[in-house]
Design a protein around this motif. Structure first.
Motif, PDB file in Angstrom:
ATOM      1  N   ARG A 172      -1.987  77.963 -34.944  1.00  0.00           N
ATOM      2  CA  ARG A 172      -1.124  77.554 -33.835  1.00  0.00           C
ATOM      3  C   ARG A 172       0.361  77.543 -34.197  1.00  0.00           C
ATOM      4  NH1 ARG A 172      -5.736  73.564 -32.334  1.00  0.00           N
ATOM      5  NH2 ARG A 172      -6.658  74.643 -30.541  1.00  0.00           N
ATOM      6  N   SER A 173       0.665  77.338 -35.478  1.00  0.00           N
ATOM      7  CA  SER A 173       2.061  77.304 -35.914  1.00  0.00           C
ATOM      8  C   SER A 173       2.530  78.710 -36.262  1.00  0.00           C
ATOM      9  CB  SER A 173       2.205  76.396 -37.135  1.00  0.00           C
ATOM     10  OG  SER A 173       3.429  76.619 -37.796  1.00  0.00           O
ATOM     11  N   ARG A 174       3.630  79.129 -35.615  1.00  0.00           N
ATOM     12  CA  ARG A 174       4.173  80.454 -35.913  1.00  0.00           C
ATOM     13  C   ARG A 174       4.620  80.561 -37.363  1.00  0.00           C
ATOM     14  NH1 ARG A 174       8.760  82.573 -31.942  1.00  0.00           N
ATOM     15  NH2 ARG A 174       6.973  82.347 -30.526  1.00  0.00           N
ATOM     16  N   MET A 175       5.220  79.485 -37.907  1.00  0.00           N
ATOM     17  CA  MET A 175       5.667  79.508 -39.298  1.00  0.00           C
ATOM     18  C   MET A 175       4.485  79.608 -40.253  1.00  0.00           C
ATOM     19  SD  MET A 175       7.982  76.788 -41.471  1.00  0.00           S
ATOM     20  CE  MET A 175       6.659  75.596 -41.615  1.00  0.00           C
ATOM     21  N   TYR A 176       3.440  78.833 -39.992  1.00  0.00           N
ATOM     22  CA  TYR A 176       2.285  78.869 -40.890  1.00  0.00           C
ATOM     23  C   TYR A 176       1.568  80.208 -40.787  1.00  0.00           C
ATOM     24  CZ  TYR A 176      -1.492  76.973 -43.716  1.00  0.00           C
ATOM     25  OH  TYR A 176      -2.396  76.754 -44.719  1.00  0.00           O
ATOM     26  N   LEU A 180       0.815  82.603 -44.028  1.00  0.00           N
ATOM     27  CA  LEU A 180      -0.498  83.141 -44.385  1.00  0.00           C
ATOM     28  C   LEU A 180      -0.449  84.655 -44.536  1.00  0.00           C
ATOM     29  CD1 LEU A 180      -2.706  80.913 -42.063  1.00  0.00           C
ATOM     30  CD2 LEU A 180      -2.661  80.855 -44.566  1.00  0.00           C
ATOM     31  N   LYS A 181       0.260  85.317 -43.648  1.00  0.00           N
ATOM     32  CA  LYS A 181       0.399  86.770 -43.757  1.00  0.00           C
ATOM     33  C   LYS A 181       1.210  87.144 -44.992  1.00  0.00           C
ATOM     34  CE  LYS A 181       0.077  87.754 -38.787  1.00  0.00           C
ATOM     35  NZ  LYS A 181       0.791  88.286 -37.596  1.00  0.00           N
ATOM     36  N   THR A 182       2.280  86.390 -45.253  1.00  0.00           N
ATOM     37  CA  THR A 182       3.140  86.677 -46.395  1.00  0.00           C
ATOM     38  C   THR A 182       2.397  86.503 -47.715  1.00  0.00           C
ATOM     39  OG1 THR A 182       5.103  85.995 -45.166  1.00  0.00           O
ATOM     40  CG2 THR A 182       5.278  86.018 -47.569  1.00  0.00           C
ATOM     41  N   PHE A 183       1.528  85.497 -47.782  1.00  0.00           N
ATOM     42  CA  PHE A 183       0.788  85.231 -49.008  1.00  0.00           C
ATOM     43  C   PHE A 183      -0.503  86.037 -49.106  1.00  0.00           C
ATOM     44  CE2 PHE A 183       3.736  81.809 -49.413  1.00  0.00           C
ATOM     45  CZ  PHE A 183       3.776  81.500 -50.767  1.00  0.00           C
TER      46      PHE A 183
END
Length: 246
Positions: A172-176, A180-183
Motif C-alpha cells: 500500500r505504501s508507494r515508498m515501501y 522492495l523493487k530496489t532491493f
C-alpha cells in the motif's frame, strides 16, 4: 495489525498446499532493521506425517481458531525455527504443546532476543525424526543461517528468506513498494534481497551447493515466508532466483 499489505485472506487458517501440507498466513509484524521498523507479512507451513504427527515450520502467532484447526489435524511434534530471524512465536507454541520438540538452526539459542528452548540443532541432512519424509539443507551466512526443506509427498520446497517475493500491487505504501523493487525482493523477480546476498559473500560456495541441491530435488512448488508462493515451474523459479550464485 498494520495495514501495509493487502493480506492473503483468510488469516490464521489452514490452507491446503498439496498432499499433507498446509500454509497459514498470519498477521503482519514489524521487524527492526538499521533503526527502522519494517512491516512483514508472516506465513507458516504445516506438514503431517503418516502417523498424524505434525511438523510446523516458522510458527505464526497462535490464535484460538487456528489452534483448534491444528489440534484437529494431528499432534504437534516438531516446531521448526528455520533461520536466525524466524523464531519469535516458537516459545509460545512450545508452551502450548510441551510434548513437541524444538528444532533450530545453529547459534539461535545465543542470538535470539527472547528466551528460547532449543531441543535439537538443525544440520545439513535430515534427522531420523523426519528422514524419508522431508529432506533438508543448511545454508550458513553472516546475516542469517537458514535451513531449507523438501517435502517428498507434495514435491514442495519450503524456504524462508532466501527468496522473498512481495507482490507490488499488494503493497500500500508507494515508498515501501519502491524499496522492495530496489532491493530486488519484488514479484515477478523475487529473490534474496541484495543486502542479504552481500551477507553471503563469504559463503557463496555453500549457497551454490544448497541451490544446486534444491534444483536436484526437482520440486514442483515452493512455499516462501514473504510474498507470493510458487505453485508451478518451481525449478525454473529456483534457477532465476539463485542466479546470483549459480
Amino acid at each position: 495489525m498494520t495495514e501495509s499489505y493487502a493480506p492473503y485472506l483468510p488469516l490464521n487458517r489452514l490452507k491446503p498446499f498439496g498432499p499433507d501440507i498446509w500454509i497459514v498466513d498470519g498477521p503482519e509484524i514489524e521487524f527492526g532493521y538499521l533503526g527502522m521498523k519494517l512491516p512483514f507479512p508472516t506465513r507458516m507451513t504445516v506438514v503431517r506425517f503418516p502417523d498424524r504427527s505434525l511438523w510446523i515450520h516458522s510458527p505464526t502467532e497462535p490464535e484460538e481458531g487456528l489452534l483448534d484447526e491444528i489440534r484437529s489435524l494431528g499432534a504437534v511434534r516438531h516446531l521448526i525455527a528455520p533461520n536466525t530471524i524466524h523464531y519469535w512465536w516458537i516459545p509460545d507454541w512450545a508452551e502450548l504443546f510441551p510434548e513437541a520438540h524444538v528444532w533450530a538452526v545453529p547459534g539461535l539459542e545465543k542470538s535470539a532476543k527472547r528466551a528460547l528452548r532449543v531441543d535439537h540443532t538443525l544440520g545439513e541432512t535430515a534427522p531420523a525424526a523426519w528422514d524419508g519424509h522431508i529432506a533438508q539443507v543448511l545454508v550458513p551466512g553472516d546475516l542469517i543461517t537458514e535451513a531449507d526443506f523438501f517435502h517428498h509427498a507434495s514435491r514442495t520446497l519450503v524456504l524462508t528468506d532466501l527468496i522473498e517475493n512481495f507482490e507490488p500491487e499488494r503493497v500500500r505504501s508507494r515508498m515501501y513498494r519502491w524499496l522492495l523493487k530496489t532491493f530486488g525482493a519484488a514479484d515477478p523477480d523475487g529473490k534474496a534481497p541484495y543486502d542479504m546476498q552481500l551477507s553471503f559473500l563469504r559463503h557463496r560456495k555453500e549457497v551454490r551447493k544448497a541451490a544446486e541441491q534444491m534444483i536436484a530435488w526437482a520440486p514442483e512448488q515452493i512455499v516462501i515466508a514473504h510474498g507470493r508462493c510458487y505453485d508451478m515451474d518451481a525449478v525454473s523459479e529456483l534457477k532465476r532466483a539463485f542466479r546470483w550464485v549459480l
